[in-house]
Write a protein that holds these residues in place. Structure first.
Motif, PDB file in Angstrom:
ATOM      1  N   VAL A 255     -10.115   8.817  -5.453  1.00 15.33           N
ATOM      2  CA  VAL A 255     -10.831   7.538  -5.383  1.00 15.33           C
ATOM      3  C   VAL A 255      -9.844   6.404  -5.104  1.00 15.33           C
ATOM      4  CG1 VAL A 255     -12.260   5.883  -6.642  1.00 15.33           C
ATOM      5  CG2 VAL A 255     -12.648   8.339  -6.923  1.00 15.33           C
ATOM      6  N   PHE A 256      -8.738   6.421  -5.845  1.00 17.61           N
ATOM      7  CA  PHE A 256      -7.734   5.370  -5.659  1.00 17.61           C
ATOM      8  C   PHE A 256      -7.166   5.415  -4.244  1.00 17.61           C
ATOM      9  CE2 PHE A 256      -3.220   4.102  -5.832  1.00 17.61           C
ATOM     10  CZ  PHE A 256      -3.393   2.767  -6.165  1.00 17.61           C
ATOM     11  N   LEU A 257      -6.779   6.617  -3.779  1.00 14.72           N
ATOM     12  CA  LEU A 257      -6.202   6.745  -2.443  1.00 14.72           C
ATOM     13  C   LEU A 257      -7.207   6.395  -1.355  1.00 14.72           C
ATOM     14  CD1 LEU A 257      -4.018   9.962  -2.833  1.00 14.72           C
ATOM     15  CD2 LEU A 257      -3.246   7.589  -2.671  1.00 14.72           C
ATOM     16  N   TYR A 258      -8.470   6.649  -1.616  1.00 13.17           N
ATOM     17  CA  TYR A 258      -9.526   6.272  -0.670  1.00 13.17           C
ATOM     18  C   TYR A 258      -9.438   4.777  -0.366  1.00 13.17           C
ATOM     19  CZ  TYR A 258     -14.287   4.887   0.711  1.00 13.17           C
ATOM     20  OH  TYR A 258     -15.366   4.327   1.342  1.00 13.17           O
ATOM     21  N   TYR A 259      -9.339   3.960  -1.397  1.00 11.02           N
ATOM     22  CA  TYR A 259      -9.284   2.514  -1.198  1.00 11.02           C
ATOM     23  C   TYR A 259      -7.949   2.078  -0.596  1.00 11.02           C
ATOM     24  CZ  TYR A 259     -13.693   2.016  -3.612  1.00 11.02           C
ATOM     25  OH  TYR A 259     -15.018   2.101  -3.948  1.00 11.02           O
ATOM     26  N   VAL A 260      -6.877   2.744  -0.971  1.00  7.77           N
ATOM     27  CA  VAL A 260      -5.568   2.400  -0.398  1.00  7.77           C
ATOM     28  C   VAL A 260      -5.574   2.646   1.114  1.00  7.77           C
ATOM     29  CG1 VAL A 260      -3.114   2.950  -0.353  1.00  7.77           C
ATOM     30  CG2 VAL A 260      -4.302   2.837  -2.542  1.00  7.77           C
ATOM     31  N   PHE A 261      -5.987   3.863   1.519  1.00  3.45           N
ATOM     32  CA  PHE A 261      -5.996   4.201   2.942  1.00  3.45           C
ATOM     33  C   PHE A 261      -6.977   3.324   3.721  1.00  3.45           C
ATOM     34  CE2 PHE A 261      -4.191   8.447   1.673  1.00  3.45           C
ATOM     35  CZ  PHE A 261      -3.047   8.361   2.453  1.00  3.45           C
ATOM     36  N   LEU A 262      -8.114   3.029   3.114  1.00  6.39           N
ATOM     37  CA  LEU A 262      -9.117   2.205   3.791  1.00  6.39           C
ATOM     38  C   LEU A 262      -8.555   0.825   4.113  1.00  6.39           C
ATOM     39  CD1 LEU A 262     -12.097   2.549   4.645  1.00  6.39           C
ATOM     40  CD2 LEU A 262     -12.737   1.472   2.488  1.00  6.39           C
ATOM     41  N   ASN A 263      -7.918   0.196   3.146  1.00  5.08           N
ATOM     42  CA  ASN A 263      -7.358  -1.140   3.365  1.00  5.08           C
ATOM     43  C   ASN A 263      -6.093  -1.099   4.209  1.00  5.08           C
ATOM     44  OD1 ASN A 263      -8.975  -3.275   1.784  1.00  5.08           O
ATOM     45  ND2 ASN A 263      -8.846  -1.554   0.361  1.00  5.08           N
ATOM     46  N   GLU A 264      -5.349  -0.011   4.105  1.00  8.30           N
ATOM     47  CA  GLU A 264      -4.189   0.154   4.976  1.00  8.30           C
ATOM     48  C   GLU A 264      -4.634   0.230   6.440  1.00  8.30           C
ATOM     49  OE1 GLU A 264      -0.356   2.895   4.457  1.00  8.30           O
ATOM     50  OE2 GLU A 264      -2.068   4.015   5.254  1.00  8.30           O
ATOM     51  N   GLY A 265      -5.735   0.946   6.677  1.00 11.06           N
ATOM     52  CA  GLY A 265      -6.283   1.016   8.039  1.00 11.06           C
ATOM     53  C   GLY A 265      -6.656  -0.353   8.563  1.00 11.06           C
TER      54      GLY A 265
ATOM     55  N   SER B 136      -5.205   6.166   9.171  1.00 10.06           N
ATOM     56  CA  SER B 136      -5.479   5.741   7.792  1.00 10.06           C
ATOM     57  C   SER B 136      -6.960   5.879   7.449  1.00 10.06           C
ATOM     58  CB  SER B 136      -5.019   4.294   7.583  1.00 10.06           C
ATOM     59  OG  SER B 136      -3.618   4.185   7.695  1.00 10.06           O
ATOM     60  N   TYR B 137      -7.829   5.484   8.373  1.00  6.28           N
ATOM     61  CA  TYR B 137      -9.266   5.613   8.126  1.00  6.28           C
ATOM     62  C   TYR B 137      -9.669   7.081   7.954  1.00  6.28           C
ATOM     63  CZ  TYR B 137      -9.886   0.689   9.472  1.00  6.28           C
ATOM     64  OH  TYR B 137      -9.835  -0.682   9.529  1.00  6.28           O
ATOM     65  N   LEU B 138      -9.065   7.950   8.765  1.00  5.84           N
ATOM     66  CA  LEU B 138      -9.366   9.382   8.643  1.00  5.84           C
ATOM     67  C   LEU B 138      -8.890   9.932   7.298  1.00  5.84           C
ATOM     68  CD1 LEU B 138      -8.512  10.555  12.272  1.00  5.84           C
ATOM     69  CD2 LEU B 138     -10.771  10.582  11.200  1.00  5.84           C
ATOM     70  N   GLU B 139      -7.735   9.446   6.834  1.00  9.41           N
ATOM     71  CA  GLU B 139      -7.234   9.857   5.524  1.00  9.41           C
ATOM     72  C   GLU B 139      -8.175   9.379   4.412  1.00  9.41           C
ATOM     73  OE1 GLU B 139      -4.834  11.759   4.382  1.00  9.41           O
ATOM     74  OE2 GLU B 139      -4.183  12.325   6.388  1.00  9.41           O
ATOM     75  N   ALA B 140      -8.689   8.176   4.560  1.00  7.64           N
ATOM     76  CA  ALA B 140      -9.648   7.660   3.572  1.00  7.64           C
ATOM     77  C   ALA B 140     -10.881   8.543   3.516  1.00  7.64           C
ATOM     78  CB  ALA B 140     -10.040   6.224   3.919  1.00  7.64           C
TER      79      ALA B 140
ATOM     80  N   PHE C 222       0.831  -1.211   0.000  1.00  4.56           N
ATOM     81  CA  PHE C 222       0.000   0.000   0.000  1.00  4.56           C
ATOM     82  C   PHE C 222       0.862   1.257   0.000  1.00  4.56           C
ATOM     83  CE2 PHE C 222      -3.331  -2.758   2.274  1.00  4.56           C
ATOM     84  CZ  PHE C 222      -3.939  -3.070   1.066  1.00  4.56           C
ATOM     85  N   GLU C 223       1.972   1.224   0.729  1.00  3.16           N
ATOM     86  CA  GLU C 223       2.880   2.383   0.732  1.00  3.16           C
ATOM     87  C   GLU C 223       3.452   2.623  -0.659  1.00  3.16           C
ATOM     88  OE1 GLU C 223       3.572   4.638   2.981  1.00  3.16           O
ATOM     89  OE2 GLU C 223       2.157   3.740   4.388  1.00  3.16           O
ATOM     90  N   ARG C 224       3.798   1.559  -1.371  1.00  2.03           N
ATOM     91  CA  ARG C 224       4.299   1.698  -2.741  1.00  2.03           C
ATOM     92  C   ARG C 224       3.223   2.226  -3.669  1.00  2.03           C
ATOM     93  NH1 ARG C 224       7.420  -4.153  -2.702  1.00  2.03           N
ATOM     94  NH2 ARG C 224       9.285  -3.454  -1.572  1.00  2.03           N
ATOM     95  N   ALA C 225       1.996   1.783  -3.461  1.00  2.00           N
ATOM     96  CA  ALA C 225       0.890   2.248  -4.305  1.00  2.00           C
ATOM     97  C   ALA C 225       0.654   3.741  -4.127  1.00  2.00           C
ATOM     98  CB  ALA C 225      -0.378   1.467  -3.973  1.00  2.00           C
ATOM     99  N   LYS C 226       0.844   4.243  -2.893  1.00  2.00           N
ATOM    100  CA  LYS C 226       0.598   5.667  -2.620  1.00  2.00           C
ATOM    101  C   LYS C 226       1.628   6.577  -3.278  1.00  2.00           C
ATOM    102  CE  LYS C 226       0.195   5.215   1.926  1.00  2.00           C
ATOM    103  NZ  LYS C 226       0.027   5.599   3.339  1.00  2.00           N
ATOM    104  N   LYS C 227       2.785   6.023  -3.624  1.00  2.00           N
ATOM    105  CA  LYS C 227       3.843   6.858  -4.200  1.00  2.00           C
ATOM    106  C   LYS C 227       3.563   7.260  -5.640  1.00  2.00           C
ATOM    107  CE  LYS C 227       7.513   4.988  -1.244  1.00  2.00           C
ATOM    108  NZ  LYS C 227       8.759   4.186  -1.192  1.00  2.00           N
ATOM    109  N   ASN C 228       2.725   6.499  -6.313  1.00  2.00           N
ATOM    110  CA  ASN C 228       2.486   6.788  -7.733  1.00  2.00           C
ATOM    111  C   ASN C 228       1.021   6.558  -8.069  1.00  2.00           C
ATOM    112  OD1 ASN C 228       2.986   7.366 -10.436  1.00  2.00           O
ATOM    113  ND2 ASN C 228       3.388   5.218 -10.924  1.00  2.00           N
ATOM    114  N   PRO C 229       0.103   7.353  -7.467  1.00  2.19           N
ATOM    115  CA  PRO C 229      -1.331   7.119  -7.691  1.00  2.19           C
ATOM    116  C   PRO C 229      -1.762   7.502  -9.101  1.00  2.19           C
ATOM    117  CG  PRO C 229      -1.001   9.130  -6.446  1.00  2.19           C
ATOM    118  CD  PRO C 229       0.358   8.504  -6.595  1.00  2.19           C
TER     119      PRO C 229
END
Length: 539
Positions: free
Chosen positions: A270-280, A295-299, A256-263
């Protein structure tokens, strides 16, 4: 005067034109209803020339070409109509057709566009939300078989432009020669053996493996894709989801950290919403609740939807921070009023806070109703709503519905943590006491160590059995922990079976003779005006 006459003449002329347009549309619809498609095409096409701002004629042309199985022209007309004036219902229908078409053909860019537009009109459509989520997750890799689709104005046959004919001709060939979808693992692997660099087929294989819960195979294919295309964000994200399903949250967080580097450049939120949600979720599995909450708050910042609020509600119940749990539940219920899960958590947290407010009663009622109306649901439904079973059983016990309460106590027998907790043992024992199943009650109460309330309740059971020795033994153990038991003003009621026995009266008056020598194992004040209904600390 001359100018006025001219204006009147123009208005009359325009009225005549509008009446003519309406009549033409009526004739076209009549031909359509009679399935006279050739005539209908001519009339609808003429209408588009006379009223180019209206999309209804293009919509009907889309239907006609769909019936004629000329799908490229059908989609072209539907796309044109979507850009022009339509009624709300017509626009919903057109956008639905377009979203379904491009989703089926895996043109993720256009599927995302039209599903997004549909959701703005009808945001509560869960199936369309799934299409949108999938399209966004696969965006940037459209299926080649639909790259031809483009919105074009419908013309009569002699007036079709040369470049449009050039574009449409290969379409027909592609449509006719389109291969059947690959269905089995063996078929995918055969294609990939022959075309190892076919990124599209390999990615589709990953999605199919994931849907079939073949996570090890999916991980292997994803690692291959990541090695070849390290900058593809969706591969890192999907690998994170796979690792979550494999119960490896630490590795999932790395992905998830790698995914956030190049959204994605489009719909990044929308993409970051799902990344942060699952990271939480991953952090919560690791019991790192502070990072999970962050992470949930970021989502929620990316997309203010109910899912992060539900996650925050659950998280704060786990902490426990019951006030925050109720606060997040209140916010979530402004978005999803009938969510049984949210009502369950609000009920639990208000129960823990001992706040029997109207909110408490509403959530209790909604939660209980959801369980009673879905009593035959799957294991997934059980797991989702099971955290509230213990508090629900206690509430039913308060209402003297001991048989219903026992149903929910029974559902928790297989949980090794809950079924051995002091709360469960005491209240299940008390429930059997209310149901006059005294031996079953003793089975649970005897497992609790150092609980004044449990000793008191066992003394009452032995009173029912007229076993005065056991009454004194258990009462004394309870009173050593809570001396106020000696002066309870409900003793006559609670021990009516042995109350008139002189030795019991002497036992009470002398406070068990040796009551001061016993060590205190537990201490919680209990009111003297009613039988004990202790909190966790007094059991």
């Amino acid at each position: 005067m001359g100018k006025l006459i001219s204006v009147l003449y123009i208005l009359l002329f325009c009225s005549y034109l509008f009446a003519g347009d309406a009549e033409l549309m009526k004739e076209a619809k009549t031909a359509f209803s009679k399935k006279s498609y050739g005539e209908a095409i001519k009339k609808f096409t003429k209408y588009t020339e006379q009223v180019p701002s209206q999309g209804e004629a293009y919509m009907y042309l889309g239907y006609i070409y769909e019936y004629k199985k000329d799908y490229p022209r059908s989609i072209a007309n539907f796309r044109k109509s979507a850009e022009l004036e339509l009624s709300k219902e017509q626009r919903k229908t057109v956008l639905l057709k377009l979203a379904l078409f491009f989703n089926y053909h895996q043109d993720w860019n256009l599927a995302a566009v039209y599903s997004s537009r549909y959701l703005k009109i009808n945001p509560g459509n869960e199936e369309m939300q799934k299409i949108y989520n999938r399209a966004v997750g696969n965006r940037g890799n459209p299926n080649s078989s639909t790259s031809y689709i483009a919105p074009v104005k419908q013309e009569t046959k002699p007036e079709i432009k040369k470049e449009e004919l050039v574009r449409m001709e290969p379409v027909k060939k592609i449509q006719e020669s389109k291969p059947q979808p690959i269905k089995t693992d063996e078929a995918y692997e055969q294609v990939l053996a022959e075309q190892p660099n076919n990124e599209e087929v390999r990615w589709d294989y990953v999605l199919n493996l994931f849907e079939d819960k073949k996570y090890e195979k999916a991980e292997s294919q994803l690692n291959y894709l990541i090695e070849k295309f390290p900058g593809r964000t969706r591969y890192h994200y999907k690998l994170g989801i796979v690792k979550l399903r494999q119960d490896d949250p630490e590795t999932a967080i790395v992905s998830f950290e790698r995914a956030k580097k190049n959204p994605f450049s489009k719909d990044t939120n929308v993409f970051l919403y799902y990344v942060f949600l699952n990271e939480g979720l991953a952090y919560q599995k690791l019991n790192d609740l502070a990072k999970a909450e962050s992470s949930y708050l970021e989502a929620f910042k990316q997309l203010p939807k109910d899912t992060p609020l539900i996650a925050l509600t659950r998280l704060n119940q786990q902490k426990p921070n019951f006030e925050a749990c109720v606060s997040y539940a209140d916010k979530a219920l402004t978005m999803t009023q009938d969510s049984a899960e949210v009502h369950m958590f609000r009920f639990i947290c208000l129960f823990e806070l001992n706040k029997r407010t109207p909110k408490f009663e509403t959530s209790y009622s909604k939660y209980k109703q959801a369980l009673e109306s879905n009593s035959d649901k799957s294991k997934m439904g059980f797991e989702k709503l099971s955290p509230g079973y213990l508090k629900l059983a206690r509430k039913l016990l308060e209402e003297n519905q001991w048989e219903k309460a026992d149903l929910y106590f029974s559902k928790l027998e297989s949980d090794p943590v809950i079924s051995t907790s002091r709360e469960y043992l005491f209240y299940r024992g008390k429930n059997y006491f209310v149901g006059k199943r005294y031996d079953d009650s003793l089975t649970y109460l005897q497992k609790i160590e150092g609980s004044a309330a449990a000793f008191y309740l066992m003394a009452r059971i032995y009173s029912k059995k007229f076993d005065l020795t056991k009454v004194k033994e258990n009462f004394k153990k309870g009173a050593d922990l809570k001396p106020e038991y000696w002066t309870f003003d409900v003793l006559e009621k609670d021990f009516k079976e042995v109350w008139r026995d002189p030795s019991f009266q002497e036992f009470l008056s002398k406070k068990g003779l040796e009551s001061g020598n016993s060590p205190k194992l537990d201490s919680t004040p209990t009111t003297q005006s009613s039988p004990p209904s202790p909190s966790m600390s007094s059991r």
